[in-house]
Scaffold this active site. Structure first.
Site, PDB file in Angstrom:
ATOM      1  N   HIS A  19       4.084  -0.789   3.566  1.00  0.00           N
ATOM      2  CA  HIS A  19       3.171   0.436   3.361  1.00  0.00           C
ATOM      3  C   HIS A  19       4.436   1.760   3.176  1.00  0.00           C
ATOM      4  CE1 HIS A  19      -0.062   3.306   4.048  1.00  0.00           C
ATOM      5  NE2 HIS A  19       1.194   4.247   4.834  1.00  0.00           N
ATOM      6  N   SER A  57       0.982  -0.937   0.149  1.00  0.00           N
ATOM      7  CA  SER A  57      -0.093   0.002   0.009  1.00  0.00           C
ATOM      8  C   SER A  57       0.819   0.674   0.135  1.00  0.00           C
ATOM      9  CB  SER A  57      -1.101  -0.081   1.371  1.00  0.00           C
ATOM     10  OG  SER A  57      -0.040  -0.218   2.347  1.00  0.00           O
ATOM     11  N   GLU A  72       1.555   5.617   0.880  1.00  0.00           N
ATOM     12  CA  GLU A  72       0.581   6.466   1.769  1.00  0.00           C
ATOM     13  C   GLU A  72       0.841   7.733   0.400  1.00  0.00           C
ATOM     14  OE1 GLU A  72       1.070   6.570   6.058  1.00  0.00           O
ATOM     15  OE2 GLU A  72       1.616   8.732   6.039  1.00  0.00           O
ATOM     16  N   PHE A  77      12.246  14.802   9.868  1.00  0.00           N
ATOM     17  CA  PHE A  77      11.737  13.380  10.780  1.00  0.00           C
ATOM     18  C   PHE A  77      11.869  12.590  11.876  1.00  0.00           C
ATOM     19  CE2 PHE A  77      10.222  13.245   5.782  1.00  0.00           C
ATOM     20  CZ  PHE A  77       9.755  14.603   5.510  1.00  0.00           C
ATOM     21  N   ASP A  84      -1.270  14.548  16.747  1.00  0.00           N
ATOM     22  CA  ASP A  84      -0.260  15.975  17.562  1.00  0.00           C
ATOM     23  C   ASP A  84      -0.587  17.204  16.536  1.00  0.00           C
ATOM     24  OD1 ASP A  84       1.373  13.704  17.982  1.00  0.00           O
ATOM     25  OD2 ASP A  84       2.089  13.850  16.271  1.00  0.00           O
TER      26      ASP A  84
HETATM   27  C1  LIG Z   1       1.184   4.510   9.910  1.00  0.00           C
HETATM   28  C2  LIG Z   1       1.070   6.348  10.587  1.00  0.00           C
HETATM   29  C3  LIG Z   1      -0.002   7.117   9.630  1.00  0.00           C
HETATM   30  C4  LIG Z   1       0.362   8.334  10.922  1.00  0.00           C
HETATM   31  N1  LIG Z   1      -0.683   9.567  10.053  1.00  0.00           N
HETATM   32  C5  LIG Z   1      -0.682   9.689  10.171  1.00  0.00           C
HETATM   33  C6  LIG Z   1      -2.092  11.439  10.175  1.00  0.00           C
HETATM   34  O1  LIG Z   1      -2.402  11.131   8.479  1.00  0.00           O
HETATM   35  N2  LIG Z   1      -1.905  12.406  11.396  1.00  0.00           N
HETATM   36  C7  LIG Z   1      -1.003  13.411  11.971  1.00  0.00           C
HETATM   37  O2  LIG Z   1      -1.299  14.188  12.131  1.00  0.00           O
HETATM   38  N3  LIG Z   1      -0.410  11.855  12.532  1.00  0.00           N
HETATM   39  C8  LIG Z   1      -0.421  11.057  11.581  1.00  0.00           C
HETATM   40  N4  LIG Z   1       0.503  10.036  12.299  1.00  0.00           N
HETATM   41  C9  LIG Z   1       1.301  10.261  13.386  1.00  0.00           C
HETATM   42  C10 LIG Z   1       0.710  10.033  14.840  1.00  0.00           C
HETATM   43  O3  LIG Z   1      -0.689  10.971  15.160  1.00  0.00           O
HETATM   44  C11 LIG Z   1       1.373  10.028  15.863  1.00  0.00           C
HETATM   45  O4  LIG Z   1       1.957   9.937  15.758  1.00  0.00           O
HETATM   46  C12 LIG Z   1       0.745  10.003  17.055  1.00  0.00           C
HETATM   47  O5  LIG Z   1       1.734  11.491  17.878  1.00  0.00           O
HETATM   48  C13 LIG Z   1      -0.220   9.378  17.482  1.00  0.00           C
HETATM   49  O6  LIG Z   1      -1.004   8.874  17.002  1.00  0.00           O
HETATM   50  P1  LIG Z   1      -1.351   7.344  17.364  1.00  0.00           P
HETATM   51  O7  LIG Z   1      -2.109   7.018  16.571  1.00  0.00           O
HETATM   52  O8  LIG Z   1      -0.540   6.227  17.623  1.00  0.00           O
HETATM   53  O9  LIG Z   1      -1.425   7.148  19.093  1.00  0.00           O
HETATM   54  P2  LIG Z   1      -1.682   6.393  20.378  1.00  0.00           P
HETATM   55  O10 LIG Z   1      -2.527   5.396  20.037  1.00  0.00           O
HETATM   56  O11 LIG Z   1      -3.785   7.165  21.196  1.00  0.00           O
HETATM   57  O12 LIG Z   1      -0.930   7.097  21.579  1.00  0.00           O
HETATM   58  C14 LIG Z   1       0.306   7.842  21.774  1.00  0.00           C
HETATM   59  C15 LIG Z   1       0.578   7.969  22.477  1.00  0.00           C
HETATM   60  O13 LIG Z   1       0.046   7.572  23.684  1.00  0.00           O
HETATM   61  C16 LIG Z   1      -0.362   6.386  24.506  1.00  0.00           C
HETATM   62  N5  LIG Z   1      -1.439   6.268  25.166  1.00  0.00           N
HETATM   63  C17 LIG Z   1      -2.420   5.504  24.352  1.00  0.00           C
HETATM   64  N6  LIG Z   1      -3.433   5.509  24.993  1.00  0.00           N
HETATM   65  C18 LIG Z   1      -3.179   6.125  26.308  1.00  0.00           C
HETATM   66  C19 LIG Z   1      -4.021   5.679  27.141  1.00  0.00           C
HETATM   67  N7  LIG Z   1      -4.810   5.412  27.329  1.00  0.00           N
HETATM   68  N8  LIG Z   1      -3.455   6.321  28.723  1.00  0.00           N
HETATM   69  C20 LIG Z   1      -1.750   6.836  28.413  1.00  0.00           C
HETATM   70  N9  LIG Z   1      -1.379   6.689  27.339  1.00  0.00           N
HETATM   71  C21 LIG Z   1      -1.925   6.130  26.466  1.00  0.00           C
HETATM   72  C22 LIG Z   1       0.731   6.140  23.671  1.00  0.00           C
HETATM   73  O14 LIG Z   1       1.451   4.764  24.304  1.00  0.00           O
HETATM   74  C23 LIG Z   1       1.550   7.441  23.012  1.00  0.00           C
HETATM   75  O15 LIG Z   1       2.829   7.047  23.763  1.00  0.00           O
HETATM   76  C24 LIG Z   1       1.204   8.614  11.723  1.00  0.00           C
HETATM   77  C25 LIG Z   1       1.667   8.018  12.388  1.00  0.00           C
HETATM   78  C26 LIG Z   1       1.939   6.435  12.029  1.00  0.00           C
HETATM   79  C27 LIG Z   1       2.607   5.125  12.172  1.00  0.00           C
END
Ligand SMILES: Cc1cc2nc3c(=O)[nH]c(=O)nc-3n(C[C@H](O)[C@H](O)[C@H](O)COP(=O)(O)OP(=O)(O)OC[C@H]3O[C@@H](n4cnc5c(N)ncnc54)[C@H](O)[C@@H]3O)c2cc1C
Length: 278
Positions: free
Chosen positions: A258, A8, A10, A208, A101
């Site tokens: 990916h 895939s 991105e 990055f 973020d």
């Molecule tokens: C494949 C991929 C695609 C991405 N695409 C985008 C995008 O389109 N737009 C964008 O803005 N960003 C994107 N990102 C970046 C991502 O948004 C950031 O890395 C962000 O900081 C974390 O997102 P997450 O969904 O992993 O968060 P989460 O899974 O919520 O985790 C974030 C942090 O919080 C901690 N955490 C999770 N749940 C809890 C809880 N209940 N209590 C305490 N701590 C917790 C985790 O350990 C981690 O340190 C992408 C990253 C990846 C790997």
């Protein structure tokens, strides 16, 4: 031999109409390798909402499967509900669900804190309509309290209903294999697809990597630095090492690849050609 492991790609949403036309061309070139889908990133807080939608519509209208990313931090349930309905009505079947973020200085006023809450919300609102991908971090998320906490938080996303995961990019295959092993020990069974970042410019990659916590191994960093502005040397070296990384991942059982394309077809195409994709 022709490689059939799913792939895939991105993209980020282009800022201009010309950028969107260019993206169609990139998409066409990559589509020749029959990827499962093309995903389009989404700025946290909804900052790219319209542009992500436009890019997704364009990809879909050209006959490809499009998977919008959706980040929840800074959003209300109503915002997210409306985005999900738009995608559902467009016939989109796959979403990459993220926390996102917020830009520094922007207060988190939304109704979601972590990605597992978004995954649960998608399931509550839309049942099994969407295939949901989430993010995984073989070298651990920079804000995680500990590796163990990060693994457990990843498990919560799977339990909330994610179908599979895409990893942050990495250049150390052992980190990926160990992460997968640790997940399996915790009974997390979702496929974990490595995210692959081809290298075009060292300065860009270094920027990055500092931001997202992905490690550039010292031997790679030193070699890339030694090429200075010689982008041809950087790219030749990078193609070799990223291809070797993919070979190791596929040989070790990675369920797919990916590619973070940065909207360029060339580097991903070359790596995939070397891996036997036609
Ligand atoms: C494949 C991929 C695609 C991405 N695409 C985008 C995008 O389109 N737009 C964008 O803005 N960003 C994107 N990102 C970046 C991502 O948004 C950031 O890395 C962000 O900081 C974390 O997102 P997450 O969904 O992993 O968060 P989460 O899974 O919520 O985790 C974030 C942090 O919080 C901690 N955490 C999770 N749940 C809890 C809880 N209940 N209590 C305490 N701590 C917790 C985790 O350990 C981690 O340190 C992408 C990253 C990846 C790997």
């Amino acid at each position: 031999m022709i490689n059939k492991t799913p792939i895939s790609f991105e993209f980020f949403p282009p800022q201009t109409p010309e950028g969107l036309i260019k993206l169609s061309g990139t998409c066409r070139q990559l589509a020749a390798l029959q990827p499962e889908y093309f995903s389009v990133t989404f700025g946290a807080g909804g900052s790219t909402r319209e542009r992500t939608l436009e890019a997704v519509q364009r990809i879909k209208s050209e006959g490809h499967e499009a998977a919008p990313h959706l980040s929840c931090v800074g959003s209300t349930r109503e915002n997210i509900r409306s985005v999900l309905n738009t995608y559902k009505n467009l016939g989109i079947k796959r979403i990459v669900a993220l926390r996102g973020d917020l830009p520094s200085g922007m207060a988190a006023t939304g109704e979601f804190h972590y990605a597992n809450e978004l995954v649960s919300f998608i399931r509550t609102e839309t049942g099994d309509h969407f295939r949901v991908e989430v993010a995984a971090y073989p070298e651990f998320h920079p804000q995680a309290k500990s590796p163990r906490d990060d693994l457990l938080n990843f498990k919560h996303k799977a339990e909330a209903g994610a179908n599979s995961a895409i990893t942050q990019y990495f250049y150390n295959a052992d980190a990926y294999f160990r992460f997968v092993e640790e997940c399996r020990k915790l009974s997390v069974t979702v496929p974990i697809v490595p995210g692959i970042m081809p290298i075009v410019k060292f300065s860009q990659l270094a920027r990055f990597s500092d931001a997202c916590g992905a490690e550039i191994p010292r031997w790679m960093r030193k070699t890339l630095e030694s090429y200075g502005d010689d982008n041809t040397a950087v790219q030749a070296f990078a193609l070799d090492i990223v291809t070797q990384l993919c070979e190791r991942l596929l040989a070790g059982g990675a369920p797919g690849l990916h590619f973070y394309t940065l909207n360029q077809a060339g580097p991903s195409l070359e790596i995939l050609k070397r891996l036997g994709y036609r």
